[in-house]
Design an enzyme around this catalytic site. Sequence first.
Site, PDB file in Angstrom:
ATOM      1  N   GLU A 129      -7.284   0.477  -4.045  1.00 58.10           N
ATOM      2  CA  GLU A 129      -7.181   0.383  -2.584  1.00 58.10           C
ATOM      3  C   GLU A 129      -8.482  -0.093  -1.915  1.00 58.10           C
ATOM      4  OE1 GLU A 129      -5.612   4.263  -1.731  1.00 58.10           O
ATOM      5  OE2 GLU A 129      -3.680   3.726  -2.595  1.00 58.10           O
ATOM      6  N   LYS A 139       2.893  11.170  -3.772  1.00 55.91           N
ATOM      7  CA  LYS A 139       1.814  10.480  -4.501  1.00 55.91           C
ATOM      8  C   LYS A 139       0.850  11.480  -5.153  1.00 55.91           C
ATOM      9  CE  LYS A 139      -1.686   6.995  -3.446  1.00 55.91           C
ATOM     10  NZ  LYS A 139      -2.121   6.033  -2.426  1.00 55.91           N
ATOM     11  N   ASP A 190     -12.843   5.329   1.773  1.00 52.82           N
ATOM     12  CA  ASP A 190     -11.385   5.309   1.914  1.00 52.82           C
ATOM     13  C   ASP A 190     -10.843   6.733   1.855  1.00 52.82           C
ATOM     14  OD1 ASP A 190      -8.679   4.930   1.729  1.00 52.82           O
ATOM     15  OD2 ASP A 190      -8.729   3.672  -0.061  1.00 52.82           O
ATOM     16  N   ASP A 235       0.879  -1.168   0.000  1.00 49.95           N
ATOM     17  CA  ASP A 235       0.000   0.000   0.000  1.00 49.95           C
ATOM     18  C   ASP A 235       0.919   1.221   0.000  1.00 49.95           C
ATOM     19  OD1 ASP A 235      -1.688   2.100   0.555  1.00 49.95           O
ATOM     20  OD2 ASP A 235      -2.268   1.409   2.559  1.00 49.95           O
TER      21      ASP A 235
END
Length: 528
Positions: free
Chosen positions: A171, A70, A193, A8
């Site tokens: 994810e 990211k 999420d 992850d």
Amino acid sequence: MSNVIGIDLGTTYSCVAYLEGGEPRVIPNLEGLPTTPSVVSFTQSGEELVGNLALRQAITNPANTVSAIKRLLGKKYDSPEVQKVMKKIPYALSAAKNGDVIVIVDERPITPQEISAKILAYLKKCAEAYFGEAVTQAVITVPAHFDDHQRQATKDSARIAGLNVLRVINEPTSASLAYGLDKKINQTIAVYDIGGGTFDITLMEINDGIFHALATNGNTFLGGEDFDNHIVDWLIEDFKQEHGIDLWEDKLALQRVKEASEKAKRELSFTIESEINLPFICSDEDASMHIQKMLTRKQLEKLTGDLVDRTFPFIEQALKDAKLEPDKIDEIILVGGQSRMPLIKKKIAEFFKMEPVEHLNPDEIVAMGACIQSSILQGDMTNLVVLLDVTPLSLGIETENGRFTKIIDKNTTIPTKKTMPFTTVETNQRRVRVHVLQGEDDFAENNISLAVFDLVGIALAPAGVPQIDVSFEIDADGLVRVSASDTSTGRTQNIEVKPSSGLTPEELNKIIKRSAIPPDEADIDEQA
Ligand code: AMP
């Protein structure tokens, strides 16, 4: 068989897991901790630090310490999102030749892919130290709403780190695998999420081992960092009012304010007030100045409530796309560290009229699902598990008057392929241009340009005679491929691809060579 890891790669924290005896387990980092800050620092002495060591540098070496990379993966420098975050980060950014954003460290340009690769290489090293042998294969997770550029950039980061990516998995989908695997459940679940940088909602049907994503939606620029920034704005504005000094201009002070804001935010998930204490934050000729303020949970909710509210239209859209009402959801799974915020739990419970599941660890569940997926891909699962994911964005082409014509709709189960016939409009036309985009807007310019494909070397013929079938494919990683065949000759039609973003195979090869990864690990095969 060598160990395959599930990674992850988070905006703020990353986690790596593997499957032992059918059970997912988190691999501790070199300091023995389950998660690693996604931070890379370049020291004055030329050292490169990753994780907690890098994070500790953030205050003394802010301009050369890169966090939240990211958010920049697969992004253009002049995109509104990058222009917005640029004002809030202490390191410098610039534009690459193709317009992609790059990081500048000590006047040296570094691509976001290379920075991400350093985090992945560290996680690989942690796994290797744990197993006592080389690890070269991984399943890696991305936010469900990542577009093709962001997915490709993630995959390239892994290649630079010497990892062969078996699958890129969303994810929330990964989290639902970890949640539902050992339970014989037939349920429709919602996975909410919210991590450090991104927000996704995914609706998932689980039926006798078949995990079927029904719809997904989200925003790749809405996450915990934005909550921190709202607190930072509040503190800096207050300081300016009191002292007339703008701390945005002071990188060292800004980094301290940022860290203190994040810490207070976390604490306020468990307490109702938190003191922010930053002595000697700056000084002038006369005196040193300090920040000492009490932040209550109520104030935090007022400061950041708009961010929580912004997640709900995405939920409503996902429900609409899946043709579901909120009361048809059996369980709500919270994923990502920011979902620990009590206001989020409260608003979710009000919306769905049901409390979300509490016992899962939102920091680890995504990596755990990724290692389960690696086991499925290797055929190691004894029980039948099938994962059917969807594409988050519609795929289409530019047509007359700059309009966008959808070819594959969002929320189509992947892998998927659609073929469209093309022809020429002029006699003896040798080339036809296809501009491929992702998005939902009716006009091409408001969507994400993936690439321009030129069908070249078309046989000489009157207008409208050549018959070229162009196939648009979205693979199981969510990546787009385009191919074409000339149906009149039966030959594969040659295509020249001009990607709108990302590393070319040559650039990627060069970076891999520079990173000194053995060539067999860094083998480049065909690019999408
Ligand atoms: P992730 O990317 O899933 O690791 O999520 C990281 C984000 O979660 C960061 O923005 C953290 O500040 C935030 N976070 C972690 N723990 C908490 C907490 N207890 N309360 C609120 N936010 C948190």
